[in-house]
Every structure is written in structure tokens, then in C-alpha cells.
Design a protein around this motif. Sequence first.
Motif, PDB file in Angstrom:
ATOM      1  N   UNK A  18     -13.339  17.226 -17.176  1.00 40.22           N
ATOM      2  CA  UNK A  18     -12.064  17.707 -16.640  1.00 40.22           C
ATOM      3  C   UNK A  18     -11.011  16.606 -16.720  1.00 40.22           C
ATOM      4  N   UNK A  19     -11.452  15.403 -16.375  1.00 41.62           N
ATOM      5  CA  UNK A  19     -10.558  14.246 -16.416  1.00 41.62           C
ATOM      6  C   UNK A  19     -10.000  14.045 -17.828  1.00 41.62           C
ATOM      7  N   UNK A  20     -10.978  14.071 -18.779  1.00 45.87           N
ATOM      8  CA  UNK A  20     -10.586  13.845 -20.179  1.00 45.87           C
ATOM      9  C   UNK A  20      -9.602  14.921 -20.625  1.00 45.87           C
ATOM     10  N   UNK A  21      -9.944  16.148 -20.243  1.00 47.23           N
ATOM     11  CA  UNK A  21      -9.083  17.275 -20.640  1.00 47.23           C
ATOM     12  C   UNK A  21      -7.676  17.095 -20.089  1.00 47.23           C
ATOM     13  N   UNK A  22      -7.630  16.715 -18.797  1.00 49.01           N
ATOM     14  CA  UNK A  22      -6.328  16.527 -18.152  1.00 49.01           C
ATOM     15  C   UNK A  22      -5.544  15.413 -18.852  1.00 49.01           C
ATOM     16  N   UNK A  23      -6.280  14.318 -19.121  1.00 41.18           N
ATOM     17  CA  UNK A  23      -5.626  13.199 -19.823  1.00 41.18           C
ATOM     18  C   UNK A  23      -5.042  13.650 -21.146  1.00 41.18           C
ATOM     19  N   UNK A  24      -5.917  14.378 -21.882  1.00 40.85           N
ATOM     20  CA  UNK A  24      -5.461  14.825 -23.205  1.00 40.85           C
ATOM     21  C   UNK A  24      -4.242  15.727 -23.092  1.00 40.85           C
ATOM     22  N   UNK A  25      -4.312  16.601 -22.082  1.00 43.33           N
ATOM     23  CA  UNK A  25      -3.188  17.523 -21.884  1.00 43.33           C
ATOM     24  C   UNK A  25      -1.914  16.745 -21.623  1.00 43.33           C
ATOM     25  N   UNK A  26      -2.079  15.753 -20.695  1.00 39.53           N
ATOM     26  CA  UNK A  26      -0.917  14.929 -20.362  1.00 39.53           C
ATOM     27  C   UNK A  26      -0.360  14.255 -21.597  1.00 39.53           C
ATOM     28  N   UNK A  27      -1.330  13.672 -22.347  1.00 36.89           N
ATOM     29  CA  UNK A  27      -0.935  12.922 -23.523  1.00 36.89           C
ATOM     30  C   UNK A  27      -0.190  13.836 -24.514  1.00 36.89           C
ATOM     31  N   UNK A  28      -0.787  15.019 -24.699  1.00 36.58           N
ATOM     32  CA  UNK A  28      -0.193  15.961 -25.652  1.00 36.58           C
ATOM     33  C   UNK A  28       1.195  16.379 -25.185  1.00 36.58           C
ATOM     34  N   UNK A  29       1.285  16.631 -23.871  1.00 34.57           N
ATOM     35  CA  UNK A  29       2.592  17.046 -23.344  1.00 34.57           C
ATOM     36  C   UNK A  29       3.623  15.939 -23.568  1.00 34.57           C
ATOM     37  N   UNK A  30       3.148  14.674 -23.280  1.00 37.98           N
ATOM     38  CA  UNK A  30       4.076  13.555 -23.450  1.00 37.98           C
ATOM     39  C   UNK A  30       4.511  13.438 -24.912  1.00 37.98           C
ATOM     40  N   UNK A  31       3.489  13.583 -25.758  1.00 36.06           N
ATOM     41  CA  UNK A  31       3.762  13.462 -27.203  1.00 36.06           C
ATOM     42  C   UNK A  31       4.772  14.522 -27.649  1.00 36.06           C
ATOM     43  N   UNK A  32       4.493  15.750 -27.178  1.00 32.30           N
ATOM     44  CA  UNK A  32       5.379  16.837 -27.613  1.00 32.30           C
ATOM     45  C   UNK A  32       6.789  16.623 -27.067  1.00 32.30           C
ATOM     46  N   UNK A  33       6.816  16.112 -25.845  1.00 36.44           N
ATOM     47  CA  UNK A  33       8.134  15.854 -25.258  1.00 36.44           C
ATOM     48  C   UNK A  33       8.867  14.781 -26.068  1.00 36.44           C
ATOM     49  N   UNK A  34       8.030  13.742 -26.438  1.00 39.37           N
ATOM     50  CA  UNK A  34       8.651  12.660 -27.208  1.00 39.37           C
ATOM     51  C   UNK A  34       9.195  13.184 -28.539  1.00 39.37           C
ATOM     52  N   UNK A  35       8.308  13.999 -29.183  1.00 37.21           N
ATOM     53  CA  UNK A  35       8.721  14.528 -30.491  1.00 37.21           C
ATOM     54  C   UNK A  35       9.972  15.389 -30.346  1.00 37.21           C
ATOM     55  N   UNK A  36       9.967  16.217 -29.324  1.00 36.63           N
ATOM     56  CA  UNK A  36      11.127  17.096 -29.092  1.00 36.63           C
ATOM     57  C   UNK A  36      12.388  16.277 -28.869  1.00 36.63           C
ATOM     58  N   UNK A  37      12.221  15.247 -28.025  1.00 36.83           N
ATOM     59  CA  UNK A  37      13.382  14.414 -27.712  1.00 36.83           C
ATOM     60  C   UNK A  37      13.903  13.736 -28.970  1.00 36.83           C
ATOM     61  N   UNK A  38      12.906  13.240 -29.747  1.00 37.85           N
ATOM     62  CA  UNK A  38      13.274  12.552 -30.978  1.00 37.85           C
ATOM     63  C   UNK A  38      14.040  13.503 -31.906  1.00 37.85           C
ATOM     64  N   UNK A  39      13.500  14.729 -31.985  1.00 35.55           N
ATOM     65  CA  UNK A  39      14.131  15.726 -32.856  1.00 35.55           C
ATOM     66  C   UNK A  39      15.528  16.034 -32.375  1.00 35.55           C
ATOM     67  N   UNK A  40      15.624  16.220 -31.053  1.00 39.01           N
ATOM     68  CA  UNK A  40      16.938  16.497 -30.490  1.00 39.01           C
ATOM     69  C   UNK A  40      17.907  15.404 -30.830  1.00 39.01           C
ATOM     70  N   UNK A  41      17.430  14.145 -30.656  1.00 37.05           N
ATOM     71  CA  UNK A  41      18.313  12.994 -30.891  1.00 37.05           C
ATOM     72  C   UNK A  41      18.752  12.962 -32.338  1.00 37.05           C
ATOM     73  N   UNK A  42      17.747  13.218 -33.211  1.00 33.57           N
ATOM     74  CA  UNK A  42      18.053  13.191 -34.638  1.00 33.57           C
ATOM     75  C   UNK A  42      19.065  14.263 -34.991  1.00 33.57           C
ATOM     76  N   UNK A  43      18.794  15.456 -34.461  1.00 30.92           N
ATOM     77  CA  UNK A  43      19.694  16.582 -34.729  1.00 30.92           C
ATOM     78  C   UNK A  43      21.109  16.236 -34.262  1.00 30.92           C
ATOM     79  N   UNK A  44      21.104  15.652 -33.032  1.00 28.40           N
ATOM     80  CA  UNK A  44      22.410  15.315 -32.464  1.00 28.40           C
ATOM     81  C   UNK A  44      23.162  14.325 -33.342  1.00 28.40           C
ATOM     82  N   UNK A  45      22.387  13.295 -33.748  1.00 28.00           N
ATOM     83  CA  UNK A  45      23.037  12.253 -34.552  1.00 28.00           C
ATOM     84  C   UNK A  45      23.474  12.813 -35.885  1.00 28.00           C
ATOM     85  N   UNK A  46      22.606  13.685 -36.459  1.00 29.22           N
ATOM     86  CA  UNK A  46      22.983  14.274 -37.750  1.00 29.22           C
ATOM     87  C   UNK A  46      24.215  15.158 -37.592  1.00 29.22           C
ATOM     88  N   UNK A  47      24.181  15.891 -36.470  1.00 28.13           N
ATOM     89  CA  UNK A  47      25.334  16.759 -36.230  1.00 28.13           C
ATOM     90  C   UNK A  47      26.599  15.906 -36.104  1.00 28.13           C
TER      91      UNK A  47
END
Lengths: 183, 245
Positions: free
Chosen positions: A101-130
Motif C-alpha cells: 500500500x505504501x509503495x502504491x501510494x508513493x508511486x501514485x504521489x510520484x506519478x501525480x507530481x510528475x504529471x503536474x510537473x509535465x502539465x506545468x511545463x507544457x503550460x509554461x511552454x505554451x505560454x512562452x510560445x504564445x
Amino acid sequence: MKQLIISAASEAGSNPLVPNIWEMFVVLVGFAVLLYIVTKYVVPMFEKNFAERAEAIEGGIAKAEKAQAEATAALEEYKQQLTDARTEANRIREEARAEGAQILADLKDKAAAESARITAQAHAQIESERQAAVVSLRAEVGTLATTLANRIVGEALTDDARSARVVDRFLADLENQSAGAAK
Amino acid sequence: MHLPAILPWGAAEGFSKQMLLVILSVVIIATFFVLAARKQQLVPGKLQFAGEAAYGFVRNGIAKDIIGGKDFIKYVPLLFSLFFFILVNNIYGAIPVIQLPSFSHVGGAYVLAAIVYVTWIAIGIKKNGLKYFKLATVPSGVPVYILPIVIPIEIISNFLVRPVTHSLRLFATMLAGHLIVMIAGSGIEFLVMQENVLLKGASVLVLAGSLAMYMLEALIMALQAYVFTLLTAIYIEGALHADSH
């Protein structure tokens, strides 16, 4: 037979209670010999065997009782071990479950963080490109419009400040229009 | 009434059939029990089982039951020897060719009774000291004024009559049995010799009667061996525990 009876009758005078001394002697010696043999050999041998047999039987019983006790002890030990093993297995299972359960939670957290990071990065890129697109568009559109207006109006709009104002106004109108259309 | 001796043959005095049978009985008993006891196995064979049953009969059935305690085993050899010595010598009377119980002569019975008499008095003195004679003749709990009557009776019955009855009981039963068998035999012979057919026929009745007597005698032979040994055990027990009688 008749002679025997006669001889018996002729001896009738002899008292049957008076013993023959030699017979007494033979009985005495014979019985003494028998008593000696019995005392010396027969009774000790029988007694020895009786004692041995009693000992063998009692020893056998004691042995059986010991074996029984040992078996019971072994059974108890096995039962105890089994209980221990079961407890241990349960504990391990619980631990594994918790860990999973611990591992699963960690992975979930990690994945969520990663996805958030990727999203943020994409947003930033889009913004800058725009932004880049807006800047380049603004410059290009301004140049184009100026050139166009220059051609149409024939008037040189070389005054950069004025032309920039005109372009800005035009663009602001355009944005207002598009915002109104979007609404 | 003595048979002629067999060595020298036919002599009035000498080595008689009785003497031979007594010696033979010692050989029989000693051989049987030494053989039965010698090869001791935990699980007994037939011979050993028979020996053990016979030994156990005297040991447990007489010595242990009557004398008891923990030192009854000391008296087992005497009781055992007495029982089988008397038994074999009595059973001779029921064996066809031998047909002479050794104790139909009084001498042997006197000897055995005397051995027992000396034994139990010796045990009594050894156990209780000279006080034993007082214990054996003065019963406790009897009023003083009866004692003058009781004490002579006790002395006579314990020390005088007891060995006499002990020996004569054995001798008399054996002699009587021997006589009956002999008289029946003579009677049959006498009746068969008669001219009268009815009297001849009557011999059959005597034969039937003598067969029944023969069975009874065989029983008495074994019974007297038991009685003699049992009384010995009772006398020894009485001497051992004179203070509680």
C-alpha cells in the motif's frame, strides 16, 4: 491274595502306630535332600524369574509411559511451532500488504507530481510560445498593416510612433471584436 | 502290616518298597522342578508353565495367604517341599502297579510332623524369646479364674496333641484308603471264586463301589497333602504372630 490276607491277619498283633525306624530314617534323609535342593535351586530360580518378569513388565510399562510422554511433548511442540509459524505468516502478510500500500501510494504521489510537473511545463511552454507568437505576430502584423496602409493611403507613415499607435488601436479593436464574438 | 522287604528279597526287615518309593519321589520332584525352573524364559514353555503354576500354588495359595507379610518367602521352601513330597508319595496309592501310599506307614508321617513341630516352636522362640511359651499357652482376655482350666488345655492342645493329630491325620487317611482298595480287591476275588452265580455277579457291585472309592481316595490323597501343608503354614503363622493371638 489269600496268603496276603492271612499274613496281614497274622500280623494283626503288630501295632500300626509303631513305626519302622529305617523307614523313618529314609523319609528324613529323603526329605532333607529334597528340602536342600528346593531351598538351594528351585525356589531361588523361580523367584528370580518371577522378579525378572515383574521387572520386565513394569519396565515395559514405564518405557511405554515415557514414550507416550515424549510423543505428547513432541505434539505440543509441533502445535506450538505451527501456531508460531501461522502468526509469523500473518505478520509477514500484513507487513507485505502495508508495504505494498505504501509503495502504491508513493508511486501514485510520484506519478501525480510528475504529471503536474509535465502539465506545468507544457503550460509554461505554451505560454512562452504564445507570447513569442504574439510578439512576432504583432511586429509582423504591424509591418504588414503599415505597408498596406502606406500603399492604400499613399501617405508615408514613417512616423513610427504614430504608426505604432494606429496599429495598437487597430489591434485593440480587433481583440475587442474577437472577444465580443467569443461572447 | 508290612510287606516283605525287596532287598534282601522277602526278608521281614530290610530295604522295603516304601523306602524305594520315598527315594523315587525325591528324584521325581527334584528333577521335575529343577528342569522346569532351569531354563527360565520370560514367556514360559509348557514345562516351565506347569512348574510355575505348581510353585505359585504353594507360594501364593498357601505361604502368602496364610503367613503373609514380607518374609513369608523364607518359609516357602519348607512348605513347597512338604506339599510335593506328600503329594507324590500319596499319589503312589492311585497308580496301578505301585499302589502304595508311602504314608500308609506311620514312620514317614511322624518324621514330617516332627520336622514341622520343631520348626514352628523354633520360629516362635526366635521371634518372641522364651516369652513365646507364655504367649502360646495363656490366651489374652480370659478371666483369671478360668486360666487354671484354660492353660492346661492350651498346653495339651498346642504342644502335645497338635503334632500327633498332624501326623496321624495323614497316616490314617492313607492307611484307610490303602486298606479299602485292598479289601475291595480281595472281596472281588473272593466273590468271583464262589460257585453261586448270584454271588459271582455281586462282584460287579463291589467293583463299581471300589472304583468310586478309588476316585474318592485320589481326591483325599491330594487333599491331605494340601491339609498337611496348610496346617504347617498356620502353625508357623501362629508362632510368628503369637503376641496377637
